[in-house]
Design a protein around this motif. Sequence first.
Motif, mmCIF file in Angstrom:
data_model
loop_
_atom_site.group_PDB
_atom_site.id
_atom_site.type_symbol
_atom_site.label_atom_id
_atom_site.label_comp_id
_atom_site.label_asym_id
_atom_site.label_seq_id
_atom_site.Cartn_x
_atom_site.Cartn_y
_atom_site.Cartn_z
ATOM 1 N N LEU A 172 0.719 -1.252 0.157
ATOM 2 C CA LEU A 172 -0.170 -0.139 -0.003
ATOM 3 C C LEU A 172 0.828 1.173 -0.001
ATOM 4 C CD1 LEU A 172 -3.055 -0.751 2.222
ATOM 5 C CD2 LEU A 172 -2.790 -1.122 0.093
ATOM 6 N N ALA A 175 2.267 1.563 -3.427
ATOM 7 C CA ALA A 175 1.439 2.122 -4.219
ATOM 8 C C ALA A 175 1.033 3.433 -4.168
ATOM 9 C CB ALA A 175 -0.034 1.280 -4.173
ATOM 10 N N ASP A 260 -7.432 -2.014 4.053
ATOM 11 C CA ASP A 260 -6.839 -2.614 2.751
ATOM 12 C C ASP A 260 -6.865 -1.512 1.630
ATOM 13 O OD1 ASP A 260 -9.514 -1.852 2.158
ATOM 14 O OD2 ASP A 260 -10.249 -3.817 1.720
ATOM 15 N N ALA A 261 -6.650 -1.832 0.330
ATOM 16 C CA ALA A 261 -6.413 -0.867 -0.450
ATOM 17 C C ALA A 261 -7.532 0.242 -0.511
ATOM 18 C CB ALA A 261 -5.917 -1.623 -1.887
ATOM 19 N N THR A 284 -6.515 2.813 -5.642
ATOM 20 C CA THR A 284 -7.064 1.485 -5.671
ATOM 21 C C THR A 284 -6.356 0.949 -6.854
ATOM 22 O OG1 THR A 284 -9.063 2.046 -4.426
ATOM 23 C CG2 THR A 284 -8.864 0.082 -5.324
ATOM 24 N N ALA A 287 -2.862 0.464 -6.744
ATOM 25 C CA ALA A 287 -2.517 -0.761 -5.568
ATOM 26 C C ALA A 287 -2.685 -2.262 -6.151
ATOM 27 C CB ALA A 287 -3.560 -0.601 -4.557
#
Length: 300
Positions: A172, A175, A260-261, A284, A287
Amino acid sequence: MLKIPASQPLRDFAADVRSADQLRLLNKQDAKAATREVARQFEALLVQQMLKSMREASTHFDESSNSSIDLFRGMYDQQLAQSWTRSGGTGLADAILRQIEVQTNPALLDQPRTGRAQLAVTAPVRQAAAAAANSAAPVAAATAKDAAAQFLDRIGNAAGPAAERLGVAPSLLVAHAALETGWGRKPIRDAAGNDSHNLFGIKAGGDWQGRTAEVTTTEFIHGVPQKRVERFRAYDSYAEAFADYAALIERRYQGALAQDAGGYGAALQAGGYATDPRYADKFTRVAVQVARLQDSSRIG
């Protein structure tokens, strides 16, 4: 004097600067043939602009593009337009030539038209655009994938400690860095051209005592993108950048912790990390790309 047969086409290479000289020479030898060539060149310019507009209208992501790929695509489209109009084109050159002839001899308006009666633009342009995309896409995709893999290798190890501190997956943070820097292709540099190691676009406020770098960036003001010069923090290493980033997330974006993403990106946008209204969605998608690259590297 060099003689150019009227039946011999000018050079087909779009970037050949000698074509203009050949056109001037042809005009002295056969004005009608030169007029037809000018009409064809004008048609090629319009086709090139249509290809460019179609590319710009197509969905693409900034992280899969760079100046080298854009240059290659532009050169390819320019050459494609030249070659395609040389082999028949859209019929626009014929229409231009007829208009010129009518201005010279209005009596032609009373004569029946021969050849193509209308421009058949849509289908040929669609075929040309498809050919351009099919040729350029594999090169662009391979180049983008290599650049992304190199970026992951360069910063991956530095992400671990910061991710553990925040309780999120290292991917993450990678990303987020990829999104902010365009996979490392748009680093923030100081006035001397040195890398600031600022992977996350963290600005230098009044309380920042370290080095800074001023660059032009895009900010969305009331949903409208605007270019502005901003001061950003500069670090001595990526490890230092990740540590400062983790402190910032803990301090101002606690909603991103243990997410989470999708949740991480949404928390960043909700907290005002960026002014781009599509920031969470972009995060997102990046990611997902990072996860795929990491999976492929493990398999390889």
